[in-house]
Design a protein around this motif. Sequence first.
Motif, PDB file in Angstrom:
ATOM      1  N   SER A 184       0.819  -1.208   0.000  1.00  0.00           N
ATOM      2  CA  SER A 184       0.000   0.000   0.000  1.00  0.00           C
ATOM      3  C   SER A 184       0.859   1.268   0.000  1.00  0.00           C
ATOM      4  N   LYS A 185       2.084   1.179   0.491  1.00  0.00           N
ATOM      5  CA  LYS A 185       2.879   2.380   0.764  1.00  0.00           C
ATOM      6  C   LYS A 185       3.140   3.255  -0.465  1.00  0.00           C
ATOM      7  N   PRO A 186       3.580   2.704  -1.596  1.00  0.00           N
ATOM      8  CA  PRO A 186       3.837   3.593  -2.736  1.00  0.00           C
ATOM      9  C   PRO A 186       2.581   4.301  -3.234  1.00  0.00           C
ATOM     10  N   PHE A 187       1.417   3.678  -3.100  1.00  0.00           N
ATOM     11  CA  PHE A 187       0.184   4.283  -3.605  1.00  0.00           C
ATOM     12  C   PHE A 187      -0.299   5.404  -2.694  1.00  0.00           C
ATOM     13  N   THR A 188      -0.160   5.221  -1.382  1.00  0.00           N
ATOM     14  CA  THR A 188      -0.486   6.305  -0.450  1.00  0.00           C
ATOM     15  C   THR A 188       0.515   7.447  -0.601  1.00  0.00           C
ATOM     16  N   TYR A 189       1.784   7.110  -0.777  1.00  0.00           N
ATOM     17  CA  TYR A 189       2.818   8.118  -0.998  1.00  0.00           C
ATOM     18  C   TYR A 189       2.490   8.945  -2.245  1.00  0.00           C
ATOM     19  N   GLY A 190       2.073   8.285  -3.321  1.00  0.00           N
ATOM     20  CA  GLY A 190       1.700   9.005  -4.536  1.00  0.00           C
ATOM     21  C   GLY A 190       0.530   9.938  -4.305  1.00  0.00           C
ATOM     22  N   LEU A 191      -0.455   9.502  -3.534  1.00  0.00           N
ATOM     23  CA  LEU A 191      -1.614  10.347  -3.239  1.00  0.00           C
ATOM     24  C   LEU A 191      -1.193  11.550  -2.400  1.00  0.00           C
ATOM     25  N   ALA A 192      -0.300  11.346  -1.417  1.00  0.00           N
ATOM     26  CA  ALA A 192       0.205  12.456  -0.607  1.00  0.00           C
ATOM     27  C   ALA A 192       0.939  13.473  -1.480  1.00  0.00           C
ATOM     28  N   LEU A 193       1.742  12.990  -2.440  1.00  0.00           N
ATOM     29  CA  LEU A 193       2.449  13.890  -3.354  1.00  0.00           C
ATOM     30  C   LEU A 193       1.462  14.690  -4.199  1.00  0.00           C
TER      31      LEU A 193
ATOM     32  N   ASP B  77      -1.582  15.465  -3.325  1.00  0.00           N
ATOM     33  CA  ASP B  77      -2.300  16.398  -2.441  1.00  0.00           C
ATOM     34  C   ASP B  77      -1.439  17.578  -2.027  1.00  0.00           C
ATOM     35  N   ARG B  78      -0.205  17.313  -1.634  1.00  0.00           N
ATOM     36  CA  ARG B  78       0.621  18.328  -0.963  1.00  0.00           C
ATOM     37  C   ARG B  78       1.697  18.936  -1.855  1.00  0.00           C
ATOM     38  N   GLY B  79       2.087  18.230  -2.904  1.00  0.00           N
ATOM     39  CA  GLY B  79       3.198  18.698  -3.719  1.00  0.00           C
ATOM     40  C   GLY B  79       4.521  18.159  -3.209  1.00  0.00           C
ATOM     41  N   MET B  80       5.507  18.150  -4.074  1.00  0.00           N
ATOM     42  CA  MET B  80       6.809  17.551  -3.754  1.00  0.00           C
ATOM     43  C   MET B  80       7.467  18.203  -2.551  1.00  0.00           C
ATOM     44  N   ASP B  81       7.504  19.537  -2.537  1.00  0.00           N
ATOM     45  CA  ASP B  81       8.263  20.236  -1.499  1.00  0.00           C
ATOM     46  C   ASP B  81       7.701  19.965  -0.111  1.00  0.00           C
ATOM     47  N   ASP B  82       6.382  20.016   0.036  1.00  0.00           N
ATOM     48  CA  ASP B  82       5.782  19.801   1.352  1.00  0.00           C
ATOM     49  C   ASP B  82       6.004  18.374   1.835  1.00  0.00           C
TER      50      ASP B  82
ATOM     51  N   ALA C 246       3.394   9.542   5.365  1.00  0.00           N
ATOM     52  CA  ALA C 246       2.669   9.749   4.105  1.00  0.00           C
ATOM     53  C   ALA C 246       1.166   9.678   4.328  1.00  0.00           C
ATOM     54  N   THR C 247       0.726   8.721   5.154  1.00  0.00           N
ATOM     55  CA  THR C 247      -0.706   8.612   5.450  1.00  0.00           C
ATOM     56  C   THR C 247      -1.215   9.887   6.096  1.00  0.00           C
ATOM     57  N   SER C 248      -0.437  10.458   7.006  1.00  0.00           N
ATOM     58  CA  SER C 248      -0.872  11.685   7.697  1.00  0.00           C
ATOM     59  C   SER C 248      -0.996  12.865   6.747  1.00  0.00           C
ATOM     60  N   LEU C 249      -0.301  12.821   5.607  1.00  0.00           N
ATOM     61  CA  LEU C 249      -0.297  13.950   4.666  1.00  0.00           C
ATOM     62  C   LEU C 249      -1.446  13.912   3.671  1.00  0.00           C
ATOM     63  N   VAL C 250      -2.168  12.798   3.612  1.00  0.00           N
ATOM     64  CA  VAL C 250      -3.323  12.706   2.704  1.00  0.00           C
ATOM     65  C   VAL C 250      -4.473  13.500   3.297  1.00  0.00           C
ATOM     66  N   ARG C 251      -5.128  14.271   2.452  1.00  0.00           N
ATOM     67  CA  ARG C 251      -6.222  15.126   2.909  1.00  0.00           C
ATOM     68  C   ARG C 251      -7.572  14.438   2.694  1.00  0.00           C
ATOM     69  N   GLY C 252      -8.527  14.744   3.580  1.00  0.00           N
ATOM     70  CA  GLY C 252      -9.921  14.473   3.275  1.00  0.00           C
ATOM     71  C   GLY C 252     -10.397  15.512   2.272  1.00  0.00           C
ATOM     72  N   SER C 253     -11.313  15.142   1.403  1.00  0.00           N
ATOM     73  CA  SER C 253     -11.728  16.082   0.355  1.00  0.00           C
ATOM     74  C   SER C 253     -13.069  15.674  -0.218  1.00  0.00           C
TER      75      SER C 253
END
Length: 604
Positions: free
Chosen positions: A66-75, A77-82, A120-127
């Motif tokens: 699951s990790k790479p897919f959640t990481y991709g979603l965080a990227l 949502d937040r952008g690379m720098d954040d 990465a999970t913490s960086l995913v937003r509800g929307s």
Amino acid sequence: MDSPIEHYLQRIHAEISDLKDGKPYSSIPAMANVDPNRFGIVLATADGYVYEVGDTREEFSIQSISKPFTYGLALADRGMDDVDAKVDVEPSGDSFNEISLAEGTGRPANAMINAGALTATSLVRGSGGNSRFKRILNTYSAFAGRQLSVSERIYQSELKYGHRNHALAYLLRSFDIIESDPTPVIEDYFRQCSVMVTALDLAMMAATLANSGRNPLSNEQVLDIAPVERVLSVMATCGMYDDAGAWMSSVGMPAKSGVGGGTIAVLPGQIGLAVYSPPLDAHGSSVRGVAVSQRLSHDLELHFVRAGRTGRSALRAAYDIGTTPSGIRRSEDAAALLRANAHRARVLELNGDLLFAGAEAMVRELSSLQDDVELVVLDLRSVDEVSGVALRMFAEAAQMLTDSGRALAMVDTVGDVAADLTRNGHPVLAFGTRSAAVEWCEDELLRRYGADLIQPERILPADSPALAPLGQEAAEDLAGRMEELSYADGDVIRRIGQRFSGVYFISSGYVQTLMPGPDGQRVKLNRLGAGMTFGEMALGDDKRQETTVKADGEVQVWRLPAEEIARMEADEPRLAMAFWRALTQDAYTRVEQYLRETAVRVQD
């Protein structure tokens, strides 16, 4: 026809099934009683075609895959720098559950270890009315191409026994890497690890990454290319934890394993691979998953160093010979029979580099041939490189075509592929031009379905199809005005630039027409046989010969000299006019054939 790739996967599955090393993951009680003999392999191409063998529809928990897919979603949502400010992209050299946090900042080394995955999970937003986890689940489902669900039993077991992850989350909170109450983050992380998938789901998820983030079946752009690029990069360097270096050396594809027994690997632009087998090695990776990946990488040349040159799509076109007839003039009855049976002979044009993906496309096309296809021509004129795996797949495909009662021929100007097949016990006809290969197909179809219509090897001018519109008496009159000429193989009959000397009627054998190409090399235009004409392009004018005509083997022709044509125009205008009309009709027939061939090119 069965696919050689399916046969290969079945053989690999049978061999690696005997590998009994490793034990299923037991730290989570809900996962401890899994059947260790479960074993499935799925190979999905970047355009969504699937090869599968074994337990490919058995559900299991996705866990760390699951990790790479959640990481991709965080990227996304937040952008690379954040995201980079919270989690690094460096290999840790540690196992998946190590506390690998940067001194002073507490930043995890990468998003593939547990600490980075929690971040990465913490960086995913509800929307849009969807909670954080609902968005994570919807993203996984979009990657897989079907709605996935969570095992409540595994989730509760993770929540109860995942003490180290609880500790990691609170440690991350102490460094403000996780910026709020870590409990909801822990719960969402355990839920994402408890999502149930099959090997088929994982292969489609991997194929979506291989296809630049677009699901090849639903066509949904699940993730943009920039996050996909970052995800695959981190998978390549960190996805296999403390075994990442050995993995990249022996397999050479971005990958991710999970303690549920799943393994995925991605070859961008080409394939997604998934293996399910619960027994794990000391690194927490599936023993059989690693073995299969190593074997496929070696046998199918999937290592990124070998497979880097993907080039254009290898299967350029596929059509029956009715689309591009040989150009040989046939009787009306023979032409009608060939039109009715043209679907029985297929031409596959290949180009670019024939690596695994290109060879797979060829094999897939061959495997999907209709039952009534009897003759197959592989046109290799535009192929640049043929890899070892492609040669092996050619051999298996040739054998399967033979076993199914089909005949194979090649347009192979270099001759290397045909020679390799012949050396390895698969003799195949090889032609220098497609026209010659199609002519062979036509002759074969006439032999099988209209033997009485086969054109004789020798055709006298009076019987030439080009003169048929004149009637027999006029045709014999013209034939009596001709002179017979013979040429040996390679003799130049007419050279480019020479003045018009008459119209030539081929009685037996073949001639090759050539003209200079853009680089000065001679380009073969067509091959003309008995019953055909040449030289008429300058008829009735003072133009010069526009092509060079050479004998292709021994050839006998009859020439109606330019002087005789001029005399007819002066003294017998009706006969001259009839002659003009007959040749114009013959030329129109050939132009129509060339236009059909051009239409195929334009459609590509």
